[in-house]
Design a protein around this motif. Structure first.
Motif, short mmCIF file in Angstrom:
data_model
loop_
_atom_site.label_atom_id
_atom_site.label_comp_id
_atom_site.label_asym_id
_atom_site.label_seq_id
_atom_site.Cartn_x
_atom_site.Cartn_y
_atom_site.Cartn_z
N GLY A 38 0.81 -1.21 0.00
CA GLY A 38 0.00 0.00 0.00
C GLY A 38 0.85 1.26 0.00
N GLU A 39 1.94 1.22 0.75
CA GLU A 39 2.83 2.39 0.81
C GLU A 39 3.40 2.71 -0.57
OE1 GLU A 39 3.00 -0.22 2.84
OE2 GLU A 39 3.33 0.41 4.93
N GLU A 40 3.84 1.67 -1.28
CA GLU A 40 4.39 1.88 -2.62
C GLU A 40 3.33 2.46 -3.55
OE1 GLU A 40 5.93 -1.80 -4.01
OE2 GLU A 40 7.53 -1.92 -2.49
N ALA A 41 2.10 1.99 -3.40
CA ALA A 41 1.02 2.48 -4.26
C ALA A 41 0.79 3.98 -4.04
CB ALA A 41 -0.27 1.70 -3.98
N LEU A 42 0.72 4.39 -2.78
CA LEU A 42 0.47 5.80 -2.49
C LEU A 42 1.62 6.68 -2.97
CD1 LEU A 42 -1.09 5.63 1.10
CD2 LEU A 42 -2.25 5.87 -1.11
N ASP A 43 2.83 6.12 -2.97
CA ASP A 43 3.99 6.87 -3.46
C ASP A 43 3.93 7.01 -4.98
OD1 ASP A 43 6.68 8.08 -3.10
OD2 ASP A 43 7.30 6.33 -4.28
N LEU A 44 3.41 5.97 -5.66
CA LEU A 44 3.38 5.97 -7.12
C LEU A 44 2.25 6.83 -7.70
CD1 LEU A 44 4.13 2.31 -8.30
CD2 LEU A 44 5.37 4.39 -8.94
N THR A 68 -6.63 2.29 0.24
CA THR A 68 -7.80 2.81 -0.47
C THR A 68 -8.35 4.05 0.23
OG1 THR A 68 -8.41 0.64 -1.34
CG2 THR A 68 -10.17 2.27 -1.18
N ALA A 69 -8.45 4.00 1.55
CA ALA A 69 -8.96 5.14 2.30
C ALA A 69 -8.07 6.37 2.09
CB ALA A 69 -9.06 4.80 3.78
N ALA A 70 -6.76 6.16 2.13
CA ALA A 70 -5.83 7.27 1.93
C ALA A 70 -5.92 7.81 0.52
CB ALA A 70 -4.41 6.81 2.25
N LEU A 71 -6.05 6.90 -0.44
CA LEU A 71 -6.09 7.31 -1.85
C LEU A 71 -7.37 8.09 -2.17
CD1 LEU A 71 -4.94 7.25 -4.70
CD2 LEU A 71 -5.95 4.98 -4.99
N THR A 72 -8.51 7.57 -1.74
CA THR A 72 -9.77 8.24 -2.08
C THR A 72 -9.95 9.54 -1.31
OG1 THR A 72 -10.98 6.91 -0.44
CG2 THR A 72 -10.91 6.07 -2.69
N ALA A 73 -9.22 9.72 -0.23
CA ALA A 73 -9.29 10.97 0.52
C ALA A 73 -8.43 12.06 -0.13
CB ALA A 73 -8.83 10.76 1.96
#
Length: 219
Positions: A38-44, A68-73
């Protein structure tokens, strides 16, 4: 035609590789990145600007629900499809509440997963009736209802009826048949519900129906 930009997030390289190879043969899809956590995804995400993020749930470190929560926010505008297995039912509700636009089952054919990516990219939700009904069945098995029921005021009697049926997993065609209305009228009712309830998509309507106590419970 501008291809749909896809970010693959899964800690199993073989799954990512299979989707990447298949997407390479689809001119309307472009894999712009891969991540194993998940961390890599948010960085990318801010660097590759995906339209759709295909997100596994169970990953080391930050799991798919947290990501998902971090991304959609955030402000990326990317839509999230959760990858799940049939024994992940307890996670699905949390994933959808986190803002996912739908979820995929890992034993689906890869071609079907690519089709689901296209559906979500078009602004719709991946809410296959059989999977929706499984999700609703999971809700019904929960020992307790939501701690506080969600208010759904401002709906007509027909709109509440439609919301209940959507919550039970009925498609527009099934709505039309059940209520003896045209397909166009069924679609119009769903569209009005989306607007009135400020729901992103049909998946969110299912959640609203559950939280409002409109979905029947068993046992």
């Amino acid at each position: 035609m501008t291809p749909v930009r896809v970010l693959l997030v899964d800690d199993q390289p073989l799954i990512r590789a299979g989707l990447r190879v298949l997407a390479a043969d689809s001119p309307d899809l472009l894999v712009v990145g891969e991540a194993g956590t998940g961390e890599e995804a948010l960085d990318l995400v801010p660097r590759v600007s995906p339209d759709v993020v295909v997100m596994d749930i169970r990953m080391p470190g930050m799991d798919g629900i947290q990501a998902t929560a971090a991304l959609t926010a955030g402000a990326s505008g990317a839509r999230v499809l959760i990858l799940t297995t049939f024994d992940d039912d307890d996670y699905v509700y949390a994933a959808l509440r986190a803002g996912a636009s739908g979820f995929l089952v890992k034993d689906m054919a890869l071609e079907e997963i690519l089709g689901a990516i296209r559906v979500v990219a078009s602004g719709d939700a991946l809410i296959a009736p059989a999977v929706t009904r499984r999700l609703i069945a999971e809700f019904a098995r929960r020992p307790e209802p939501p701690t506080k029921r969600r208010a759904v005021g401002g709906l007509t009697e027909r709109e509440r009826e439609v919301l209940t049926l959507v919550g039970q997993g009925l498609t527009n065609a099934e709505l039309a048949a059940r209520l003896h209305i045209s397909m166009g009228t069924a679609k119009a009712h769903v569209a009005r519900l989306l607007a009135k309830l400020e729901a992103r998509d049909r998946v969110q309507l299912v959640i609203v129906a559950y939280e409002a106590g409109l979905v029947g419970r068993t046992g």
